[in-house]
Design an enzyme around this catalytic site. Structure first.
Site: not given
Ligand code: PAF
Length: 279
Positions: A27, A33, A145, A182
């Site tokens: 999440g 994402h 990656k 991130s």
């Protein structure tokens, strides 16, 4: 998009699907994402995503409790990407009884780099990933990656267990200044956010030196770590490894031009960032 929390219901919903493409997440979804969702769409149909903050992969002093949970915003983003099913189990759904069986990666892969600084982390990851794959039964699953070691460990697990899932690697999504996206970037203060691209710059420094033929890996790694430390970072490692097994290259590997990757982890304030770059 159907939001499903029970494993039974998920199985019913996906029964008969032979081309499912799966993207597991914890999440707090960002553009990185969403790029995984788009890649999944190219490789299969339907696209299934999961959101599950997996307690097993957090150490006792890590950020499990405060890991950002932004479920409603995540749902809206996944809906826009045309995700067919979101599997969002509760802890009770995922671990109805204590998860006593674990998948432990081999020491040379699981206890180095991230595994050295986060004991048990990869056992937590592979255990939940095996379970998620068993729930979703996808033909392909997409991993970024950005988490290079995780990608490699999951890929090897699937191969060694002959799982019917192909692991697809997605390129790291970066902000304009180079910082890899991130969920943990949100912990950075404004000043730290401005400093954060220095991690990617140090990877580029190492990669450029290697490409220019400066092959003293020990010296390069230490120079890059010293530079970061001078800027106020606390580096855990900057390490040049072989892409295929994440072991340090021998002199023979360097002479033969074996494909390499440089991986880094460093703390900026209280936030630990990781990144890597293929050389
Ligand atoms: O990369 C992550 O977000 C997690 O490690 C994963 C693969 C979803 C397993 O919990």
């Amino acid at each position: 998009m159907k939001i499903i929390s029970s494993i039974e219901e998920l199985r019913d919903q996906l029964s008969g699907q032979l081309r499912t493409a799966f993207v597991p997440t914890m999440g707090n979804l960002h553009e990185g994402h969403l790029s995984l969702m788009r890649l999944a769409r190219k490789h299969g149909d339907p696209v299934v995503a999961s959101i599950f903050v997996n307690r097993l992969q957090f150490g006792p002093n890590e950020d499990f409790e405060k890991y950002p949970r932004t479920f409603q915003a995540d749902v809206e983003k996944l809906e826009k990407e045309g995700v067919y099913v979101l599997f969002a189990p509760t802890e009770k759904d995922m671990y109805p009884e204590p998860q006593e069986y674990r998948v432990r990666p081999p020491d040379d892969l699981g206890n180095t780099l991230e595994g050295e600084f986060r004991p048990g982390f990869f056992t937590g990851v592979t255990t939940v990933v095996l379970k998620l794959l068993s729930c979703v039964q996808p033909r392909v699953a997409v991993f970024g990656k950005k988490d290079y070691q995780q990608l490699m460990i999951v890929r090897n697990m699937c191969r060694q267990f002959a799982l019917p899932t192909n692991i697809i690697a997605a390129e790291t999504w970066r902000a304009d200044d180079g910082l890899a996206l991130s969920s943990r970037n949100m912990y950075l203060s404004a000043a730290e956010r401005a400093e954060a691209p220095a991690l990617y710059q140090s990877l580029n420094f190492v990669a450029e030196e290697m490409r220019a033929g400066h092959l003293d890996t020990f010296q390069l790694e230490h120079k890059a770590m010293d530079e970061l430390a001078k800027r106020g970072w606390k580096p855990d490692y900057i390490s040049i490894r072989k892409r295929n097994d994440l072991q340090p290259p021998t002199a023979g590997d360097l002479a033969q031009g074996t494909p390499l990757v440089v991986l880094a982890a460093a703390k900026l304030g209280t936030t630990r960032l990781i990144d890597n770059l293929e050389i």
